[in-house]
Design a protein around this motif. Structure first.
Motif, PDB file in Angstrom:
ATOM      1  N   ALA A  62     -17.704 -11.558  32.417  1.00  0.00           N
ATOM      2  CA  ALA A  62     -17.386 -10.517  33.394  1.00  0.00           C
ATOM      3  C   ALA A  62     -15.910 -10.611  33.758  1.00  0.00           C
ATOM      4  O   ALA A  62     -15.311 -11.691  33.704  1.00  0.00           O
ATOM      5  N   SER A  63     -15.324  -9.493  34.108  1.00  0.00           N
ATOM      6  CA  SER A  63     -13.924  -9.490  34.518  1.00  0.00           C
ATOM      7  C   SER A  63     -13.728 -10.380  35.740  1.00  0.00           C
ATOM      8  O   SER A  63     -14.644 -10.577  36.539  1.00  0.00           O
ATOM      9  N   ASN A  64     -12.536 -10.944  35.874  1.00  0.00           N
ATOM     10  CA  ASN A  64     -12.201 -11.703  37.079  1.00  0.00           C
ATOM     11  C   ASN A  64     -10.946 -11.099  37.712  1.00  0.00           C
ATOM     12  O   ASN A  64     -10.476 -10.041  37.282  1.00  0.00           O
ATOM     13  N   GLU A  65     -10.404 -11.749  38.712  1.00  0.00           N
ATOM     14  CA  GLU A  65      -9.248 -11.198  39.414  1.00  0.00           C
ATOM     15  C   GLU A  65      -8.021 -11.087  38.522  1.00  0.00           C
ATOM     16  O   GLU A  65      -7.160 -10.240  38.731  1.00  0.00           O
ATOM     17  N   CYS A  67      -8.102 -10.997  34.882  1.00  0.00           N
ATOM     18  CA  CYS A  67      -8.270 -10.370  33.570  1.00  0.00           C
ATOM     19  C   CYS A  67      -9.440  -9.397  33.542  1.00  0.00           C
ATOM     20  O   CYS A  67     -10.491  -9.653  34.135  1.00  0.00           O
ATOM     21  N   ASN A  68      -9.247  -8.306  32.803  1.00  0.00           N
ATOM     22  CA  ASN A  68     -10.335  -7.366  32.558  1.00  0.00           C
ATOM     23  C   ASN A  68     -10.147  -6.736  31.188  1.00  0.00           C
ATOM     24  O   ASN A  68      -9.064  -6.819  30.588  1.00  0.00           O
ATOM     25  N   GLN A  70      -9.707  -3.841  30.175  1.00  0.00           N
ATOM     26  CA  GLN A  70      -8.772  -2.726  30.035  1.00  0.00           C
ATOM     27  C   GLN A  70      -7.334  -3.197  29.807  1.00  0.00           C
ATOM     28  O   GLN A  70      -6.463  -2.398  29.461  1.00  0.00           O
ATOM     29  N   THR A  94     -12.321 -16.720  30.636  1.00  0.00           N
ATOM     30  CA  THR A  94     -12.575 -15.279  30.648  1.00  0.00           C
ATOM     31  C   THR A  94     -11.460 -14.524  29.941  1.00  0.00           C
ATOM     32  O   THR A  94     -11.709 -13.654  29.096  1.00  0.00           O
ATOM     33  N   CYS A  95     -10.223 -14.861  30.265  1.00  0.00           N
ATOM     34  CA  CYS A  95      -9.077 -14.169  29.664  1.00  0.00           C
ATOM     35  C   CYS A  95      -9.016 -14.401  28.161  1.00  0.00           C
ATOM     36  O   CYS A  95      -8.761 -13.469  27.384  1.00  0.00           O
ATOM     37  N   LEU A  98     -11.696 -12.445  26.245  1.00  0.00           N
ATOM     38  CA  LEU A  98     -11.328 -11.034  26.127  1.00  0.00           C
ATOM     39  C   LEU A  98     -10.189 -10.829  25.129  1.00  0.00           C
ATOM     40  O   LEU A  98     -10.114  -9.795  24.461  1.00  0.00           O
TER      41      LEU A  98
END
Length: 353
Positions: A62-65, A67-68, A70, A94-95, A98
């Motif tokens: 899931a995205s975090n503060e 990284c996402n 998009q 997470t980053c 992605l």
């Protein structure tokens, strides 16, 4: 296990990094027979690894503060790298997950992160860490190949100790240009008494104009061994990724790292730029900054990229390297990066209309 893979590329002086684009220097030349043999060796080495796909290696995150999905992939990689350096491993993972589909080097960091995941059992950690390495090695990443050498050499991360297989992965990492692998390979060959191979790799590691690098080895070799060593060296020159290509690769990663730092701390810098325009601006500005006489490190490069962009927003085509007041600020070694940027931007806001 945490893999200690040190990117020596980053230790070279800044001025050496202004090199040809990756696409122009990464091509490996040489006779067809040597290339075919190398391809066969790599294919057989790949067969020792589990059959992995991107889908079954990468977890869903899931995205975090920070990284996402998009975000541009190079910025994702850069943010992940910064978080990894700060040991914020969950966020870094997470980053990197992605970023990984477009940045195979992310798998190497994911492997190191997995090896430190205290929420999992030893078996889970080792399997996950090994699989990240294995998948990345299949993409010919020297970092992962060196990691597999360590795993098989010491029997870590789910790998059964196999020093012969370890040596093959070490050589492959060396062929893909990793200086630490080349250094270790020379030591291994010397320990085995294979002075011809050690001689050839010593010549590969040496600077182009260094004709004495292998003299100490040469003094211990017979005429036949020297002849064999020279032949091996000639073959290797057509198979080993060049130093220039490794420099260029490091610079490509630096575009992501600089972009990530700016994205986090000075987001207005990229206002009005498309992804491609942002990438090209950072890359061109980075190379420009590296050549400036007052630039001594990463902080200066970052400052130049940020301040010059703001100056150009006010006065298109301007170059702050021609502004004596801003250059004086950049030269002040007592200032932090944040202070340098703040003072230089103050000059820009007062001077440029």
């Amino acid at each position: 296990m945490r893999l200690f893979i040190q990117s020596q590329i980053r230790e070279y002086p800044l001025k050496l990094f202004n090199v040809l684009p990756m696409a122009l220097v990464v091509l490996l030349t040489g006779c067809t027979t040597a290339s075919d043999k190398t391809a066969d060796k790599e294919s057989s080495l790949n067969d020792t690894l589990p059959k992995l796909t991107l889908q079954n290696v990468l977890p869903t995150v899931a995205s975090n503060e920070q990284c996402n999905a998009q975000m541009d992939s190079d910025i994702l990689f850069g943010v992940g790298f910064l978080l990894y350096e700060n040991q914020e491993l969950d966020a870094a993972k997470t980053c990197m997950v992605l970023a990984a589909p477009k940045h195979p080097r992310a798998f190497c960091y994911l492997s190191m992160i997995a090896g430190q995941d205290e929420s999992k059992t030893d078996e889970q950690r080792n399997t996950e860490s090994f699989n990240y390495m294995a998948y990345s090695a299949l993409q010919n990443d020297w970092c992962a190949e060196y990691g597999l050498y360590q795993a098989y050499n010491y029997g870590h991360t789910s790998a059964k100790q196999d020093t012969a297989l370890a040596l093959r992965w070490l050589e492959r990492s060396a062929r893909h240009g990793y200086p630490e692998a080349q250094k270790d390979l020379i030591e291994k060959y010397e320990e085995q008494g294979n002075l011809s191979a050690a001689y050839a790799w010593t010549r590969i590691m040496a600077k182009a104009d260094d004709t004495t690098a292998a003299d100490a080895l040469k003094a211990r070799m017979s005429a036949a061994q020297i002849t064999d060593g020279e032949q091996r060296y000639t073959q290797l020159t057509g198979q080993v990724t060049s130093k220039q290509a490794l420099y260029a690769e490091a610079r490509e990663e630096d575009v992501g790292r600089y972009s990530a730092e700016i994205y986090q701390d000075y987001p207005d810098t990229f206002k009005g730029l498309s992804s491609a325009e942002r990438y090209n601006y950072v890359k061109q500005s980075m190379f420009k900054a590296i050549d400036l006489p007052f630039v001594k490190g990463r902080g200066h490069v970052l400052s130049y990229i940020v301040v010059n962009r703001q100056a150009q927003l006010k006065k298109p085509g301007v170059d702050i390297a021609q502004d004596k007041k801003i250059v004086a600020v950049m030269k002040d070694d007592e200032l932090s990066v944040a202070e340098t940027i703040a003072q230089a931007l103050s000059i820009v806001n007062k001077t440029y209309r």
